[in-house]
Design a protein around this motif. Structure first.
Motif, mmCIF file in Angstrom:
data_model
loop_
_atom_site.group_PDB
_atom_site.id
_atom_site.type_symbol
_atom_site.label_atom_id
_atom_site.label_comp_id
_atom_site.label_asym_id
_atom_site.label_seq_id
_atom_site.Cartn_x
_atom_site.Cartn_y
_atom_site.Cartn_z
ATOM 1 N N ALA B 98 0.930 -1.343 0.172
ATOM 2 C CA ALA B 98 -0.013 0.083 0.298
ATOM 3 C C ALA B 98 0.946 1.304 0.066
ATOM 4 C CB ALA B 98 -1.145 -0.081 1.243
ATOM 5 N N TYR B 107 -2.469 6.665 -5.458
ATOM 6 C CA TYR B 107 -3.451 6.988 -4.734
ATOM 7 C C TYR B 107 -3.087 8.064 -3.551
ATOM 8 C CZ TYR B 107 -4.497 2.430 -6.847
ATOM 9 O OH TYR B 107 -4.489 1.581 -7.776
ATOM 10 N N ALA B 110 -5.283 5.216 1.135
ATOM 11 C CA ALA B 110 -5.329 3.725 1.021
ATOM 12 C C ALA B 110 -5.665 3.294 2.240
ATOM 13 C CB ALA B 110 -4.273 3.261 0.630
#
Lengths: 467, 387
Positions: B98, B107, B110
């Motif tokens: 992640a 992103y 997360a």
């Protein structure tokens, strides 16, 4: 000159005192002392392999395996033994079965093969671990064990075969049907008389053939029909009691079709060149084989002796554990299910115990690999047979692992000649395991499942334990 | 040498269930509880999560090994979810993946969830899938580590009494932690007199089989202060994989784990740590068995090889020591639901760095370390967190 070029025996390390068996049934022992007994990871095949390994043959052209208790009824047990010995596909194999005479029948067949020009040595190995009904006398006086002979020709022959005779007689004494797990005994005075008559006919024939009289025989080997039959029978046939080979019944027991070969090993241990040894196998008839010991016996290297095997041993703490060890994998088919596709690829490592040696850095490694673990070379890697001795690098005694006989001892072993194995350790008191102790690899039964018995290597102490 | 992850990712929310034998709860219940606690801690709505990673080892029934296990539990649909499994380093490796995605700028926010329901299975201990029916027959997790412990004692000395000190310390810490599986002190004598599991390990030398889940919310470091005033930053992460069959490696010394050493070196490099024993304030390390913690002290560079026994004997890893190790109670006392553990250890270090660890708070926590070790010492992940 054709005959025996090597001999060895193997007895399982476990024992049970006859007193203990009798006490479990509220009776008294039929015979003093103790019997040998398989551990939960042993069977006739694993005993046989130990005996073959004890021969320490540099080469082997065939394996003839005799047993009334071979683990497979369909699948050549001798082929599995040949794979465990890492023998090539040209090896001649055969299973001999269904009679206490199977050991001497296999021996005769091996002599025939060599006599007909076949290349030796042919290994004849006999092993048994028979099941007797609880409370029967046989449960007490049967034992488990194995014996192996190498048969060949030429100057290496230690005992030359001089004469052979066989008689066939479908006499009812000990039987086991295809559906029976345990032996049915017809032992009686009548049975003893039948044994004496049949054995007598074979002995008479072989003595006539060779022109030898009973008094010229150094040792006569009679597999015992019951604890007293051997000497009694020999005396009736004109031998003196001191010519009769001792039968070790108080320390070992009647070890089935391995008994004649086991006793022949015992006779050879003390024999001198020129001695005549008369070997008898009995069961649905009898075989009699007359051997003459050659000067080569004195020159042969002495390997493990029967006395070494009788030393020490592990006593089952209870009758119940003795029975459990014999029967567990007959009744528990819970092991893993593997495909024959998987098994085919496994054989090289799990049965033949092969590893890889790196041509670049020389590291021996297990399991076989396509890339060297140390130098990552992919060139010059070759498959090698790993050593079958080693030294314990580290170990644990595990009580968590699922096992019919806990605890499970796991050992990391540095193999003689290179490579490292991770194996269960067997035939030892858990408190006796030490880092640095020498061990031998021994093929054992890990479990049963998916229609097969699962065999893989374990290790056991190199020196038999004393006390 | 690649770029460092240092100060590119922040942890802005954490959640952790009570650990223990949670017979009344399902894996899904635990994932929901941990995740929604993390949402609340970060002050975000579930929709703010752009991607998720799930760490489980043995996810059981209902979705099984696919990522739908998490999607269906949280009703988190239409987003990228990846399930990670890497032996006992599952939780930290899920976190690592992640972090890589967030650090790459793919992103902003997360979710990482680690969850395990070991007590729902019908077997004792931890059953590994896919083990070889012959080559690994008879292997158990305690047995695999006991092989190393016995060799270590052979090389460096020490005995079961040394191990017992680790159990006593971690049970002491666990007794201060309301979420731990065990909240009870044990004495050295109790540890030594417990039934043997795999020599030299007795019952109290082994972590329990536990149910539990933990979750963390991470975001781009430059966005962290939008969510909270006290974000915790990722300073470095290292993952290293060695052989899964160390017992066949003729060169393996069996006194420690090179995977840990390699993972730590990578994490320290990113974090700029040169003297771990002096610079790290607090550590959660993988004490699956008492001896493993002693090996970890050495492999993580807290002390030299062979001197780990003095690190525990002299009290240096105690709550009051100069480098408190496993203030949470560790796997030993907090419990070890495989996939959950690594994420749970991250939540402990976040609490310590935020100063929210209550009775087990260590002093002046600036830099914390999380360490997972999976398989027979095969996979190690080290994470450095700081303020």
């Amino acid at each position: 000159m054709i005959g025996i070029t090597g001999y060895a025996v193997y007895l399982p390390r476990h024992r049970i005192e006859r007193e203990k068996i009798a006490a479990a049934h509220g009776t008294t022992p039929i015979l003093g002392g103790e019997r040998t007994a398989i551990g939960v990871d042993e069977d006739a095949l694993t005993l046989a392999l130990e005996a073959v390994q004890a021969l320490e043959l540099p080469e082997c052209r065939g394996i003839y395996f005799a047993s009334t208790t071979a683990p497979y009824l369909e699948r050549m047990n001798a082929a599995l033994l040949a794979a465990a010995c890492d023998l090539p596909e040209e090896v001649a194999v055969a299973d001999f079965a269904h009679s206490l005479r199977a050991g001497t029948v296999a021996l005769a067949a091996a002599l025939d093969r060599v006599a007909a020009g076949g290349q030796g040595p042919i290994v004849v190995v006999a092993a048994d671990a028979r099941q007797a009904p609880p409370e029967s006398p046989e449960e007490q006086w049967f034992g488990d064990g194995a014996a192996a002979l190498a048969i060949g020709r030429g100057a290496e022959v230690l005992a030359e075969v001089r004469a052979r005779a066989s008689v066939t007689d479908d006499f009812l004494d000990f039987v086991r049907r295809d559906k029976d797990e345990r032996v049915t005994s017809f032992a009686s005075r009548f049975t003893l008389q039948g044994y004496q008559r049949i054995v007598g006919r074979a002995i008479t024939q072989v003595l006539q053939q060779s022109g030898v009289s009973p008094s010229e025989i150094a040792r006569v080997i009679l597999p015992p029909l019951d604890p007293k039959a051997s000497v009694r029978t020999a005396v009736e046939l004109g031998f003196r009691a001191d010519q009769v080979q001792e039968t070790f019944l108080e320390r070992v027991g009647m070890i089935g079709c391995a008994m004649p070969l086991f006793l022949l090993s015992a006779a050879l241990e003390t024999a001198r060149p020129g001695d005549l040894i008369l070997l008898v196998g009995y069961g649905s008839g009898a075989d009699a084989l007359l051997f003459e010991v050659t000067p080569a016996l004195g020159r042969s290297r002495r390997r493990s002796s029967i006395a070494d095997h009788l030393e020490g041993g592990l006593r089952f703490p209870s009758y119940e554990l003795f029975r459990k060890a014999r029967e567990y994998f007959r009744h528990h088919d819970e092991g893993p299910v593997v495909s024959n596709v998987f098994y085919e690829k496994e054989e090289a490592r799990t049965i033949r115990l092969r590893g890889t040696e790196c041509g670049e850095c020389g590291l021996r490694q297990f399991p076989p690999t396509a890339v060297c673990q140390r130098c990552r070379s992919t060139e010059g890697l070759r498959e090698v047979k790993l050593g079958r001795r080693g030294v314990v690098f580290t170990y644990t005694v595990d009580w968590l692992a699922a096992s019919p006989m806990p605890p499970t001892i796991l050992a990391v072993v540095d193999v003689e000649g290179g490579g490292r194995l991770y194996l269960q350790m067997t035939d030892i008191e858990p408190s006796a395991v030490r880092i640095g102790m020498p061990v031998r690899m021994t093929l054992r039964r890990l479990g049963a499942g998916g229609g097969v018995y699962h065999y893989y290597w374990k290790c056991r102490p190199e020196e038999q334990q004393h006390g | 040498m690649g770029e460092s992850l240092k100060d590119k990712v922040a942890i802005i929310g954490i959640g952790c269930t009570k650990f223990g034998e949670l017979h009344e709860k399902s894996l899904q219940d635990l994932m929901v509880e941990a995740s929604f606690a993390a949402y609340a801690d970060a002050g975000i709505e579930p929709d703010r999560v752009e991607a998720a990673w799930l760490g489980t080892f043995s996810p059981g029934f209902g979705g099984g090994k696919a990522s739908v296990t998490l999607a269906d539990a949280l009703r988190l649909y239409g987003k990228p979810i990846t399930r990670v499994e890497n032996y006992c380093a599952t939780g930290t490796d899920a976190f690592r993946n992640a972090c890589l995605a967030v650090a790459a700028g793919v992103y902003d926010v997360a979710l990482v969830v680690g969850a395990e329901k070991l007590r729902d299975r019908p077997v004792r201990g931890l059953q590994r899938e896919g083990t070889h029916p012959y080559l690994e027959a008879g292997s158990t997790p305690p047995g695999l580590f006991a092989l190393a412990a016995n060799r270590y004692f052979h090389r460096f000395g020490g005995d079961r009494r040394t191990l017992a000190k680790v159990a006593v310390k971690n049970h002491h810490n666990g007794a201060l932690n309301p979420k731990a599986h065990f909240q009870m002190e044990v004495t050295e004598e109790q540890v030594l007199n417990a039934p043997l599991i795999a020599y030299p390990f007795g019952l109290y030398d082994c972590c329990p089989t536990t149910d539990g889940a933990a979750a963390v919310i991470i975001c781009r470091a430059d966005l962290a202060r939008q969510f909270r005033d006290d974000p915790v930053y990722v300073k470095g992460i290292g993952l290293a994989v060695e052989t899964g069959w160390p017992f066949f490696d003729p060169t393996f010394e069996y006194v420690g784990f090179p995977a840990t050493t390699a993972a730590a070196a990578e994490a320290y490099r990113m974090a700029g740590i040169r003297h771990p024993a002096r610079e790290i304030s607090v550590a959660e390390v993988h004490d699956c068995f008492t001896w493993t913690e002693i090996a970890n002290y050495e492999d993580l560079g807290f002390c030299r090889k062979g001197e780990g026994r003095y690190f525990i004997e002299e009290g240096r890893s105690a709550l009051t020591g100069d480098l408190p190790v496993n203030p949470s109670g560790g796997l030993k006392s907090f419990g070890h639901p495989i996939g959950a553990s690594g994420v749970r250890m991250l939540t402990e270090i976040v609490l310590q760095l935020r100063g929210q660890a209550g009775a087990r708070q260590v002093k002046n926590a600036e830099l914390g370390l999380v360490h997972n070790l999976g398989g027979p010492g095969s996979v190690a992940c080290v994470v450095i967190l700081g303020r």
